[in-house]
Design an enzyme around this catalytic site. Structure first.
Site, short mmCIF file in Angstrom:
data_model
loop_
_atom_site.label_atom_id
_atom_site.label_comp_id
_atom_site.label_asym_id
_atom_site.label_seq_id
_atom_site.Cartn_x
_atom_site.Cartn_y
_atom_site.Cartn_z
CB ALA A 1 -0.90 0.00 1.23
N GLY B 1 -0.60 -5.11 0.74
CA GLY B 1 -1.83 -5.04 -0.04
C GLY B 1 -1.72 -5.72 -1.38
CD GLU C 1 -3.73 -7.41 2.98
OE1 GLU C 1 -4.28 -7.63 4.08
OE2 GLU C 1 -3.31 -6.28 2.64
CD GLU D 1 0.64 -5.86 5.68
OE1 GLU D 1 -0.06 -5.73 4.67
OE2 GLU D 1 1.33 -6.88 5.91
#
Length: 260
Positions: free
Chosen positions: A66, A112, A115, A135
């Protein structure tokens, strides 16, 4: 439809969605997530599209995570809203599409990015791919479904280790874990994914959508996957694809499915 952060193309029933932020290693920001939602929705509602491929531009990254600068100053409430909105708009949305979605993982798929790849129906990786959920090294946890989908794919113990250590794994390890289905040389990734897509497109779109729904049901709290399968199985009998498929089999010819 014009996009700033992604590229879209369509050929022979295959829609390809490419995250195109090379300066940021294709990192996901709010605008990119919204564009991806629109692109996936458009492809899913286009009856000429039978398979969707999602990938990243260049050879370095699928999606390297991200865009941290965008949320580094968020409050508790803003953080929760970020996760909830992202899951609804993109990650859960992709998982439940009736059109098959294949993630072509070329390079880094982190945070992300992993994901998003896990939200796809399955994954194929280039041999230079690196995957992980880093993360916890930033003082946060995966917020776009990573703590849920990773254990489903690789098992609880491996997911715990990957998330706690914030470590990356290479493509062959990802294949051994069951995170990706195939590993191919970088230069062959695009053609290999299209070969898989071509195999999918020989079959009934209506049946494939029903299969996706039934498989996903097994991973939803409060949903009986067997009941979903029984209902979806029965529903198939009322489709034109079922009539065509069984007729073609009995007549010893190739079926011509319409998805209806």
């Amino acid at each position: 439809m014009a996009f700033e952060n992604i590229l879209t193309a369509q050929e022979n029933g295959v829609a390809t969605i490419t995250i195109n932020r090379p300066a940021k290693l294709n990192a996901l920001n709010k605008a990119t997530i919204e564009e991806l939602h629109d692109a996936f929705k458009a492809a899913d509602t286009d009856h000429s599209v039978k398979v969707i491929i999602v990938t990243g531009s260049g050879e370095k990254a699928f999606v390297a995570g991200a865009d941290i600068a965008e949320f580094s100053e968020f409050s508790t409430e803003e953080g929760a809203q970020l996760a909830a909105r992202g899951q609804e708009l993109l990650f859960d949305f992709v998982q439940h599409l009736g059109t098959p979605v294949i993630a072509a993982v070329n390079g880094f798929a982190l945070g992300g990015g992993l994901e998003l790849a896990m939200a796809a129906h399955f994954r194929i990786a280039s041999d230079n791919a690196k995957m992980g959920l880093p993360e916890t090294s930033l003082g946060v946890i995966p917020g776009y479904g990573g703590t849920q989908r990773l254990p489903q794919l690789v098992g609880k113990g491996r997911a715990m280790e990957m998330i706690m250590t914030a470590s990356m794994i290479d493509a062959e390890t990802a294949k051994a874990y069951g995170l990706v289905n195939h590993v191919v040389p970088q230069a062959e990734l695009g053609e290999f994914v299209k070969t898989i897509a071509a195999k999918i497109m020989k079959n009934s779109p209506a049946a494939i959508a029903a299969a996706i729904e039934s498989i996903n049901a097994n991973y939803e709290d409060g949903v009986n996957g067997f009941t979903t399968e029984i209902r979806a199985f029965g529903k198939c009998f009322g489709t034109a694809d079922f009539k065509e498929g069984t007729t073609a089999f009995l007549e010893k010819r190739k079926a011509s499915f319409t998805g209806k």
